[in-house]
Design an enzyme around this catalytic site. Structure first.
Site, short mmCIF file in Angstrom:
data_model
loop_
_atom_site.label_atom_id
_atom_site.label_comp_id
_atom_site.label_asym_id
_atom_site.label_seq_id
_atom_site.Cartn_x
_atom_site.Cartn_y
_atom_site.Cartn_z
N ARG A 227 1.06 -0.93 -0.52
CA ARG A 227 0.20 0.42 -0.10
C ARG A 227 0.78 1.20 -0.22
NH1 ARG A 227 -1.78 2.16 6.00
NH2 ARG A 227 -2.04 3.80 4.16
N HIS A 228 0.46 2.72 -0.51
CA HIS A 228 1.28 3.50 -0.60
C HIS A 228 0.79 4.84 1.14
CE1 HIS A 228 2.10 7.97 -0.93
NE2 HIS A 228 2.33 7.41 -2.07
N PRO A 229 1.82 4.56 2.07
CA PRO A 229 1.74 5.33 3.31
C PRO A 229 0.78 6.64 3.32
CG PRO A 229 3.94 5.79 1.89
CD PRO A 229 3.05 4.85 1.01
N LEU A 230 0.38 7.01 2.15
CA LEU A 230 0.11 8.34 2.33
C LEU A 230 -1.11 8.82 1.81
CD1 LEU A 230 2.64 10.52 1.63
CD2 LEU A 230 1.66 10.24 3.36
#
Length: 395
Positions: A227-230
């Protein structure tokens, strides 16, 4: 029209991956790249598999389009020949351990006496200066030291190396970019330049927003899997027969996605009304999306998502992407005819110039195959002289 670097001559003292990847790009852009190897030993990558008819596919990939000569730099006559080549070259690229070129008399300060307009690039593990400059450089070491490994993988598992040698590749990319910039500057000023690129610096730069999340935001980035952290949804999601990537980073796309899954009201849900809130509640959102995806195969789900212009993709294997029509249309797999291996397929270049063909590649060279041509043309050596120097171990 010729390729952008047609007429540029590069002396390539590199081996293995980072350096040869840099000079491969210069060759792809039309430069005459003359690879220089130690007689009898050559580039380490010649001994890396997999093999075809005794030729290394690793070596073939990153040395296409180059010429090849041999020089034993421990011989004074070899140094004289090399200095003669330097006086007629535009670029020298090396990836020796820092300090080695000075011992051999191949360093920039020495060579620029023979050619003041020379562009010289050094690629090393940690750079030419700093407390770690003497350390040996390997891709996995740079990924670990540069911070990338700490954010790669899943939170409940050990840190992971990225699936390709991106420290080597990023350093090669930065070096090639810097060389092109230095050549452009030389066109305007007549001055050469020295370029110092390291695997550590390159991988640190490739950590991109993770660095400023810490330096500006005070956040210590962690491993979060795919996943993307943001942003969310920005991850891999399970469909009925495999995995789908969905990437949403704005509210227009999010509204479309909620409508597509039949839950438009979720865009007003306090958990999901902004990208930042969705990122906090990513696990809950993932459950909702995977419940919807269970009714579809990967192919069906991707088709549905793309009809709404929502970024999505199957997770393709290497065999699948090699057979993909987009890769074929973009000439990203090309055929070359190797002297021993025969016809082989290797990756093409991502750099597409309207002015020149992007799929015209000559094979990776055999060791010393261009000794007669290069030394004859640039050093005025006769065939007999080349034979004599070969017999003496100079070439």
């Amino acid at each position: 029209m010729g390729k952008p670097l047609a007429g540029i001559r590069v002396l390539d003292l590199t081996r293995v991956l980072a350096g040869p990847f840099c000079t491969m790009q210069l060759a792809d852009m039309g430069a005459e790249v003359i690879k220089i190897e130690r007689p009898g030993t050559g580039d380490d990558s010649r001994y890396f598999g997999p093999w075809k008819n005794g030729e290394s596919s690793y070596y073939i990939l990153v040395n296409r389009g180059k010429k090849d000569i041999t020089l034993n730099f421990r011989e004074p006559q070899a140094m004289e020949l090399f200095n003669g080549l330097v006086s007629q070259a535009d670029v020298v690229v090396e990836n020796f351990k820092p300090g080695v070129t000075k011992k051999l008399g191949l360093d920039y300060e020495t060579l620029k006496k023979h050619n003041p307009s020379l562009v010289y690039a050094s690629i090393s593990g940690c750079g030419q200066y700093g407390p770690y400059s003497a350390r040996p450089g390997y891709d996995i070491v740079a990924q670990a030291m540069g911070g990338l490994m700490s954010i790669t993988g899943y939170p409940d598992e050990p840190p992971a190396r990225a699936g390709s040698s991106i420290a080597d590749i990023s350093a090669g990319l930065y070096a090639a970019t810097a060389i092109a910039a230095a050549l452009y500057r030389r066109e305007r000023t007549g001055e050469g330049d020295y370029i110092d690129v390291s695997l550590l610096d390159s991988i640190f730069a490739f950590c991109e927003t993770n660095i400023v999340r810490y330096t500006i935001g005070g956040v210590v980035p962690q491993r979060v899997g795919s996943r993307h952290p943001l942003s969310a949804p920005f991850d891999i999601y399970r469909a009925s027969d495999g995995y789908v990537v969905i990437a949403v980073a704005n509210e227009v796309l999010m509204e479309r996605l909620f409508q597509l899954i039949g839950k438009p009201e979720l865009h007003k849900d306090p958990r999901f009304e902004t990208d930042a809130k969705r990122s906090i509640h990513d696990k809950e959102l993932k459950v909702i999306l995977e419940e919807w995806l269970q009714a579809y195969t990967v192919a069906e789900a991707v088709d549905l998502l793309l009809t709404k212009a929502i970024p999505a993709s199957p997770v393709l294997s290497i065999p699948e992407i090699c057979q993909d029509p987009q890769i074929a249309a973009r000439h990203m797999l090309v055929d070359v005819q190797q002297p021993k291996a025969g016809r082989v397929q290797i990756t093409g270049t991502p750099m597409k110039f309207a002015s020149s063909a992007d799929d015209d590649f000559s094979p990776a060279p055999q060791m010393g195959q261009d000794n007669y041509e290069v030394f004859g043309r640039l050093c005025h050596c006769s065939k007999e002289a080349v034979d004599e120097m070969t017999a003496k171990g100079i070439l």
